[in-house]
Design a protein around this motif. Structure first.
Motif, short mmCIF file in Angstrom:
data_model
loop_
_atom_site.label_atom_id
_atom_site.label_comp_id
_atom_site.label_asym_id
_atom_site.label_seq_id
_atom_site.Cartn_x
_atom_site.Cartn_y
_atom_site.Cartn_z
N SER A 98 0.88 -1.17 0.00
CA SER A 98 0.00 0.00 0.00
C SER A 98 0.92 1.22 0.00
CB SER A 98 -0.86 -0.03 1.25
OG SER A 98 -1.75 1.06 1.27
N LEU A 99 0.40 2.38 -0.36
CA LEU A 99 1.20 3.61 -0.42
C LEU A 99 2.39 3.51 -1.36
CD1 LEU A 99 1.31 4.88 3.30
CD2 LEU A 99 -0.16 5.65 1.45
N PHE A 100 2.10 3.57 -2.64
CA PHE A 100 3.18 3.56 -3.64
C PHE A 100 2.83 4.55 -4.74
CE2 PHE A 100 0.29 -0.05 -4.04
CZ PHE A 100 -0.28 0.18 -5.27
N THR A 101 3.82 4.82 -5.59
CA THR A 101 3.58 5.76 -6.69
C THR A 101 3.46 4.95 -7.99
OG1 THR A 101 5.92 6.10 -7.13
CG2 THR A 101 4.93 7.49 -5.45
N PHE A 102 2.93 5.58 -9.03
CA PHE A 102 2.65 4.85 -10.27
C PHE A 102 3.78 5.04 -11.30
CE2 PHE A 102 -2.27 5.40 -9.75
CZ PHE A 102 -2.21 4.59 -8.63
N ASN A 103 4.20 3.94 -11.90
CA ASN A 103 5.18 4.03 -13.00
C ASN A 103 4.43 4.18 -14.33
OD1 ASN A 103 6.95 3.44 -11.00
ND2 ASN A 103 7.55 1.43 -11.77
N THR A 104 4.94 5.04 -15.17
CA THR A 104 4.31 5.22 -16.49
C THR A 104 5.40 5.19 -17.56
OG1 THR A 104 4.47 7.63 -16.33
CG2 THR A 104 2.44 6.66 -15.53
N PRO A 105 6.06 4.02 -17.72
CA PRO A 105 7.17 3.97 -18.67
C PRO A 105 6.69 4.32 -20.08
CG PRO A 105 6.51 1.75 -17.98
CD PRO A 105 5.75 2.72 -17.13
N GLY A 106 7.50 5.04 -20.79
CA GLY A 106 7.16 5.36 -22.19
C GLY A 106 6.24 6.56 -22.33
N GLU A 107 5.71 7.09 -21.24
CA GLU A 107 4.80 8.24 -21.36
C GLU A 107 5.64 9.53 -21.40
OE1 GLU A 107 1.66 8.57 -21.77
OE2 GLU A 107 0.74 6.66 -21.20
N PRO A 108 5.41 10.39 -22.39
CA PRO A 108 6.24 11.61 -22.52
C PRO A 108 6.14 12.55 -21.33
CG PRO A 108 4.42 11.58 -24.12
CD PRO A 108 4.43 10.25 -23.46
N ILE A 109 5.08 12.42 -20.55
CA ILE A 109 4.92 13.35 -19.42
C ILE A 109 6.07 13.29 -18.44
CG2 ILE A 109 3.59 11.82 -17.87
CD1 ILE A 109 1.81 14.52 -17.60
N ARG A 110 6.80 12.16 -18.42
CA ARG A 110 7.91 12.02 -17.47
C ARG A 110 9.00 13.07 -17.71
NH1 ARG A 110 10.46 6.84 -17.73
NH2 ARG A 110 10.23 7.23 -19.95
N GLU A 111 9.02 13.61 -18.94
CA GLU A 111 10.00 14.66 -19.22
C GLU A 111 9.72 15.94 -18.42
OE1 GLU A 111 10.09 15.00 -23.48
OE2 GLU A 111 10.52 12.85 -23.59
N LEU A 112 8.50 16.02 -17.89
CA LEU A 112 8.14 17.21 -17.11
C LEU A 112 8.41 17.01 -15.62
CD1 LEU A 112 4.64 17.98 -18.67
CD2 LEU A 112 6.85 18.86 -19.38
N MET A 113 9.26 16.05 -15.30
CA MET A 113 9.47 15.71 -13.88
C MET A 113 9.75 16.94 -13.02
SD MET A 113 13.14 13.94 -13.77
CE MET A 113 14.63 14.86 -13.79
#
Ligand SMILES: Cc1cc2nc3c(=O)[nH]c(=O)nc-3n(C[C@H](O)[C@H](O)[C@H](O)COP(=O)(O)OP(=O)(O)OC[C@H]3O[C@@H](n4cnc5c(N)ncnc54)[C@H](O)[C@@H]3O)c2cc1C
Length: 404
Positions: free
Chosen positions: A185-200
């Motif tokens: 419980s209490l974890f963050t979501f991985n979104t590999p390949g999604e361009p939004i990660r560039e906005l980290m």
């Protein structure tokens, strides 16, 4: 009377302290060489000890598992009692803007020192590096099998915490209590390949995140990280959706509304009005709805709006696309990442086999449970420690009061 407390964490300490009394010998058995080790690292070393006082009916809404059970437990010991308990022992507490409560020292050591001082004063015995391998009910009480020998006691309080794997509960097998398999419980979501990660690094203060195909949706800050999305809304979703996400092997579609204060029509209306009021402004460089400018530009690109386009030239098709990206931005979730600040496991001793008025086992009259070993867990913000204090208090008081 001899009482064994299994586990030297927050719940075990609180239980041991509240069991102590005249003619009662209380011993904490801790399998590692260290006591209160999670308290030490909790809250980034500051220990988020509880949350801002609130009515029990609201407090219990912060527990994805154990809500009904804790409603009864909190009647005996709740947030104001935690404040009183620590403050009357010299630990001043402060409430931060988001409701989290910390010692004013900003050091978890203040909490540790207080618990250890109290336990010492009450002559609680400590057995370090003494893991319980087997716990066997006998005619008169319990037999504890450890690598350091066999101990016999009249009563046992189990406060051995959450376990990442089912094996961790092995020593409880002989008690015949049902144990829910541990899941994260209490974890963050991985979104590999999604361009939004560039906005980290970008964050919105009030987003709404849903899981497609479920009723799960939570509102709050959303943060973009280099592996996916995080922030309170995502953590809440991970906790309340722990079972569903586990069943679906952490493969899902997350739908984000970047400003939960706006519905689809609100976005449309607001943008249409803005277009009329400011036709000569460039869309890319005028972010709206409290959306950070880098995210706004990304949403414009996704809506296929060129950098030079003015609000006055926005086509209906592009307008609708922009609204869709603001209101229901879809992200493919594949996998999860542990939230380092505070991770807990869901799972543990089934709650319907424990009495919430006493924390006593429904099968063994001299057996009690406290803390995360039970199938209860809270979201981030001090709720897990509050459950440990409340269940520890009640287990200790009940063990002390009940006749052999
Ligand atoms: C990094 C981190 C940060 C956190 N920060 C916060 C926070 O700021 N606020 C908050 O509310 N919650 C926080 N949590 C969650 C919180 O720490 C737990 O919910 C809480 O510690 C549970 O207390 P417990 O006593 O039930 O279990 P634990 O603290 O896990 O203690 C159980 C103890 O039992 C021992 N044990 C296990 N098996 C045996 C055995 N067979 N024999 C003998 N001993 C045994 C273990 O070694 C352990 O010492 C955090 C968790 C982590 C991991």
């Amino acid at each position: 009377m001899k009482v064994a407390v299994i586990g030297g964490g927050a719940a075990g300490y609180f239980a041991a302290i509240h069991t102590s009394g005249l003619g009662i010998e209380v011993t904490i058995f801790e399998k590692t060489p260290k006591l209160l080790s999670k308290v030490k690292v909790s809250g980034g070393g500051r220990c988020n000890v509880t949350h801002r006082p609130m009515e029990v009916s609201k407090l219990i809404k912060n527990y994805p598992r154990g809500e009904k059970f804790l409603k009864r437990v909190f009647q005996h010991f709740s947030v104001p009692d935690t404040f009183d308990w620590f403050q009357s022992r010299g630990v001043e507490l402060k409430i931060e803007a988001d409701g989290r409560v910390f010692p004013t020292s900003d050091s978890s050591q203040s909490i540790i020192d207080c618990l250890q001082r109290e336990a010492e004063k009450l002559k609680v015995k400590i057995q370090l590096s003494t893991g319980i391998k087997e716990l066997n009910p006998t005619e008169k009480g319990f037999e504890l099998i450890t690598e350091k020998g066999v101990f016999r006691v009249d009563k046992v309080i189990i406060a051995s915490g959450g376990q990442a794997k089912s094996d961790g509960y092995h020593f409880l097998k002989s008690l015949n209590h049902r144990i829910n398999d541990p899941i994260p419980s209490l974890f963050t979501f991985n979104t590999p390949g999604e361009p939004i990660r560039e906005l980290m690094g970008i964050a919105v203060p009030d987003g709404l995140v849903k899981i497609e195909g479920t009723k799960l949706n939570y509102r709050g800050p959303v943060l973009v990280t280099h592996w996916g999305i995080s922030g309170p809304a995502v953590l809440k979703l991970s906790a309340f959706g722990a079972d569903w996400l586990h069943e679906h092997q952490y493969q899902a579609r997350a739908i984000i509304n970047w400003n939960a204060g706006f519905g689809e029509n609100d976005y449309l209306e607001h943008l249409t009005n803005y277009t009329k009021a400011h036709p000569n402004r460039k869309i890319h460089s005028h972010s709206l709805f409290d959306v950070p400018s880098r995210l706004w530009e990304h949403l414009c690109e996704k809506a296929e709006i060129e950098e030079t386009v003015l609000f006055g030239n926005l086509t209906k098709k592009s307008l609708n696309k922009l609204v869709q990206n603001l209101f229901c931005y879809i992200l493919a979730v594949s996998g999860k990442t542990t939230f380092k600040e505070e991770f807990v496991t869901a799972g543990g001793i089934a709650l319907d086999e424990v009495d919430p008025e006493s924390m006593r086992s429904k099968y063994h009259p001299n057996l009690y449970f406290a803390g995360e070993v039970l199938n209860l867990d809270g979201i981030t913000g001090g709720f897990n420690f509050q459950a440990a204090w409340s269940t520890g208090f009640l287990a200790g008081k009940s063990a002390k009061a009940s006749k052999l």
